[in-house]
Design a protein around this motif. Structure first.
Motif, PDB file in Angstrom:
ATOM      1  N   SER A 135      -6.118   4.522  -6.895  1.00  0.00           N
ATOM      2  CA  SER A 135      -5.922   3.227  -6.816  1.00  0.00           C
ATOM      3  C   SER A 135      -4.565   4.141  -6.218  1.00  0.00           C
ATOM      4  O   SER A 135      -3.336   2.952  -5.864  1.00  0.00           O
ATOM      5  CB  SER A 135      -5.595   3.140  -8.079  1.00  0.00           C
ATOM      6  OG  SER A 135      -7.236   2.600  -8.332  1.00  0.00           O
ATOM      7  N   ALA A 136      -3.483   4.570  -6.717  1.00  0.00           N
ATOM      8  CA  ALA A 136      -2.096   5.012  -7.141  1.00  0.00           C
ATOM      9  C   ALA A 136      -1.530   5.401  -4.851  1.00  0.00           C
ATOM     10  O   ALA A 136      -0.980   4.384  -4.582  1.00  0.00           O
ATOM     11  CB  ALA A 136      -1.807   5.601  -7.216  1.00  0.00           C
ATOM     12  N   ARG A 137      -3.047   5.912  -4.294  1.00  0.00           N
ATOM     13  CA  ARG A 137      -2.701   6.332  -3.470  1.00  0.00           C
ATOM     14  C   ARG A 137      -2.924   5.058  -2.601  1.00  0.00           C
ATOM     15  O   ARG A 137      -2.097   5.150  -1.794  1.00  0.00           O
ATOM     16  CB  ARG A 137      -3.485   7.520  -3.131  1.00  0.00           C
ATOM     17  CG  ARG A 137      -2.695   8.836  -3.180  1.00  0.00           C
ATOM     18  CD  ARG A 137      -3.953   9.752  -2.051  1.00  0.00           C
ATOM     19  NE  ARG A 137      -5.391   9.196  -2.121  1.00  0.00           N
ATOM     20  CZ  ARG A 137      -6.320  10.904  -3.169  1.00  0.00           C
ATOM     21  NH1 ARG A 137      -5.198  11.246  -4.104  1.00  0.00           N
ATOM     22  NH2 ARG A 137      -7.061  10.375  -3.931  1.00  0.00           N
ATOM     23  N   ARG A 138      -4.101   4.210  -2.355  1.00  0.00           N
ATOM     24  CA  ARG A 138      -4.043   3.162  -1.862  1.00  0.00           C
ATOM     25  C   ARG A 138      -2.662   1.998  -1.421  1.00  0.00           C
ATOM     26  O   ARG A 138      -2.531   1.229  -0.652  1.00  0.00           O
ATOM     27  CB  ARG A 138      -5.271   2.428  -2.209  1.00  0.00           C
ATOM     28  CG  ARG A 138      -6.447   3.317  -1.511  1.00  0.00           C
ATOM     29  CD  ARG A 138      -7.593   2.596  -2.325  1.00  0.00           C
ATOM     30  NE  ARG A 138      -7.568   1.521  -3.005  1.00  0.00           N
ATOM     31  CZ  ARG A 138      -8.929   2.112  -4.391  1.00  0.00           C
ATOM     32  NH1 ARG A 138      -9.436   3.250  -4.144  1.00  0.00           N
ATOM     33  NH2 ARG A 138      -8.899   1.540  -5.427  1.00  0.00           N
ATOM     34  N   TRP A 173       1.177  -1.211   4.833  1.00  0.00           N
ATOM     35  CA  TRP A 173       0.065  -2.400   5.831  1.00  0.00           C
ATOM     36  C   TRP A 173       1.348  -4.109   5.808  1.00  0.00           C
ATOM     37  O   TRP A 173       1.500  -4.606   6.590  1.00  0.00           O
ATOM     38  CB  TRP A 173      -1.023  -2.603   5.973  1.00  0.00           C
ATOM     39  CG  TRP A 173      -2.035  -2.458   6.375  1.00  0.00           C
ATOM     40  CD1 TRP A 173      -2.824  -0.745   5.025  1.00  0.00           C
ATOM     41  CD2 TRP A 173      -2.784  -2.666   7.213  1.00  0.00           C
ATOM     42  NE1 TRP A 173      -3.748  -0.429   6.564  1.00  0.00           N
ATOM     43  CE2 TRP A 173      -3.703  -1.575   7.426  1.00  0.00           C
ATOM     44  CE3 TRP A 173      -2.791  -3.739   8.042  1.00  0.00           C
ATOM     45  CZ2 TRP A 173      -4.450  -1.287   8.523  1.00  0.00           C
ATOM     46  CZ3 TRP A 173      -3.613  -3.341   9.404  1.00  0.00           C
ATOM     47  CH2 TRP A 173      -4.280  -2.553   9.340  1.00  0.00           C
ATOM     48  N   VAL A 174       1.653  -4.098   4.132  1.00  0.00           N
ATOM     49  CA  VAL A 174       2.206  -5.000   4.074  1.00  0.00           C
ATOM     50  C   VAL A 174       3.802  -5.081   4.784  1.00  0.00           C
ATOM     51  O   VAL A 174       4.106  -6.121   5.227  1.00  0.00           O
ATOM     52  CB  VAL A 174       2.850  -5.488   2.662  1.00  0.00           C
ATOM     53  CG1 VAL A 174       4.285  -6.196   2.394  1.00  0.00           C
ATOM     54  CG2 VAL A 174       1.842  -5.805   2.157  1.00  0.00           C
ATOM     55  N   VAL A 175       4.754  -3.890   4.989  1.00  0.00           N
ATOM     56  CA  VAL A 175       6.057  -3.699   5.189  1.00  0.00           C
ATOM     57  C   VAL A 175       5.871  -4.148   7.477  1.00  0.00           C
ATOM     58  O   VAL A 175       6.677  -4.468   7.587  1.00  0.00           O
ATOM     59  CB  VAL A 175       6.307  -2.359   5.258  1.00  0.00           C
ATOM     60  CG1 VAL A 175       7.363  -2.193   6.040  1.00  0.00           C
ATOM     61  CG2 VAL A 175       7.144  -2.764   3.319  1.00  0.00           C
ATOM     62  N   THR A 176       4.339  -3.232   7.324  1.00  0.00           N
ATOM     63  CA  THR A 176       4.153  -2.874   8.442  1.00  0.00           C
ATOM     64  C   THR A 176       3.992  -4.597   9.559  1.00  0.00           C
ATOM     65  O   THR A 176       4.312  -5.298  10.821  1.00  0.00           O
ATOM     66  CB  THR A 176       3.459  -2.139   9.401  1.00  0.00           C
ATOM     67  OG1 THR A 176       3.074  -1.415   9.475  1.00  0.00           O
ATOM     68  CG2 THR A 176       2.808  -2.250  10.861  1.00  0.00           C
ATOM     69  N   ASP A 217      -8.710  -1.536   3.414  1.00  0.00           N
ATOM     70  CA  ASP A 217      -8.661  -1.080   2.689  1.00  0.00           C
ATOM     71  C   ASP A 217      -8.713   0.201   2.746  1.00  0.00           C
ATOM     72  O   ASP A 217      -8.457   1.378   1.982  1.00  0.00           O
ATOM     73  CB  ASP A 217     -10.487  -1.475   2.031  1.00  0.00           C
ATOM     74  CG  ASP A 217      -9.474  -2.559   1.213  1.00  0.00           C
ATOM     75  OD1 ASP A 217      -8.990  -2.909   1.168  1.00  0.00           O
ATOM     76  OD2 ASP A 217     -10.693  -3.400   0.859  1.00  0.00           O
ATOM     77  N   MET A 218      -9.343   1.029   4.267  1.00  0.00           N
ATOM     78  CA  MET A 218     -10.073   1.740   4.883  1.00  0.00           C
ATOM     79  C   MET A 218      -8.941   2.863   5.052  1.00  0.00           C
ATOM     80  O   MET A 218      -9.055   4.157   5.562  1.00  0.00           O
ATOM     81  CB  MET A 218     -10.770   1.772   5.692  1.00  0.00           C
ATOM     82  CG  MET A 218     -11.898   1.615   5.219  1.00  0.00           C
ATOM     83  SD  MET A 218     -13.333   0.560   6.728  1.00  0.00           S
ATOM     84  CE  MET A 218     -13.246   2.190   7.701  1.00  0.00           C
ATOM     85  N   PHE A 219      -7.800   2.183   5.874  1.00  0.00           N
ATOM     86  CA  PHE A 219      -6.200   3.534   6.629  1.00  0.00           C
ATOM     87  C   PHE A 219      -5.706   2.738   5.990  1.00  0.00           C
ATOM     88  O   PHE A 219      -4.984   1.262   6.489  1.00  0.00           O
ATOM     89  CB  PHE A 219      -6.874   3.086   8.277  1.00  0.00           C
ATOM     90  CG  PHE A 219      -7.838   2.575   8.922  1.00  0.00           C
ATOM     91  CD1 PHE A 219      -8.458   3.986   8.779  1.00  0.00           C
ATOM     92  CD2 PHE A 219      -9.010   2.287   9.019  1.00  0.00           C
ATOM     93  CE1 PHE A 219     -10.138   4.428   9.165  1.00  0.00           C
ATOM     94  CE2 PHE A 219     -10.030   2.317   9.734  1.00  0.00           C
ATOM     95  CZ  PHE A 219     -10.437   3.558   9.821  1.00  0.00           C
ATOM     96  N   GLY A 220      -4.726   3.436   5.739  1.00  0.00           N
ATOM     97  CA  GLY A 220      -2.767   3.924   5.316  1.00  0.00           C
ATOM     98  C   GLY A 220      -3.167   3.081   4.208  1.00  0.00           C
ATOM     99  O   GLY A 220      -3.893   3.060   3.433  1.00  0.00           O
TER     100      GLY A 220
END
Length: 201
Positions: free
Chosen positions: A196-199, A48-51, A40-43
């Motif tokens: 929310s959109a950015r996260r 995260w999903v793609v990586t 939640d804090m980074f990226g």
């Protein structure tokens, strides 16, 4: 992890070793709340999903490579543990992604779709791939070759996941108050919706 159990059994390891060492592969799912805040804090959730999908694909290829190594058992277990860690972390990111990206009414439908494909994946992994491994062992006479082929097939298919995520997932704020026209810019959203959109994206 059913594939790992069958693979180790086919390649001649004892039941005691298989049971003890493969049980550790479930640990990342048990302790994943410990590092969930990091996701939640980074990226962003999409990143995260793609990586992590890419990491799992690479792990499949590495397992195929390890099948002929002298230290096959140790090397493959290390790769499988990293795969389990990636998969558990992917679970965290994917859950957060759909909650941020989908309106509330569509979240329940998405959970149903996800559960259906989870069951289909279980059938494929515990049924189709195990049957295919038996057929390959019969044809090649070598369990190591057979399982190298199985994991190479999985590695070859896996790049479809991140490509699908990148091309098909369009983020939409989850809450009704965050709804906006497609042409609206993020700067026009309320601060909470902008966050929310950015996260998610």
């Amino acid at each position: 992890m059913t594939l790992a159990l069958v693979m180790y059994k086919n390649t001649g390891f004892s039941n005691a070793d298989i049971a003890f060492y493969t049980s550790w592969l479930y640990l990342p799912w048990v302790i994943k709340p410990l590092w969930a805040p990091v996701v939640d804090m980074f990226g962003t959730k999409r990143r995260w999903v793609v990586t992590l999908q890419t990491a799992i694909a690479v792990a499949f290829a590495l397992v195929a490579f390890t099948t002929h190594l002298p230290a096959f058992f140790q090397a493959s277990l290390a790769v499988l543990w990293l795969m389990a860690f990636s998969s558990a972390t992917h679970d965290i990111a994917a859950d957060g992604f759909y909650m941020l990206a989908l309106p509330q009414k569509q979240q329940a439908a998405f959970v149903g779709v996800r559960s259906t494909f989870y069951r289909l994946a279980n059938i494929t992994g515990q049924g189709v791939l195990v049957a295919l491994s038996g057929l390959l062992i019969r044809q090649t006479g070598d369990a190591h070759v057979a399982w190298a082929i199985i994991f190479a097939l999985l590695a070859g298919f896996s790049p479809c996941w991140p490509l699908t995520t990148c091309s098909c997932c369009h983020v939409r704020p989850a809450m009704a108050r965050c709804a906006r026209p497609a042409a609206a810019r993020p700067s026009s959203l309320p601060p909470s919706c902008r966050s929310s959109a950015r996260r998610a994206s």
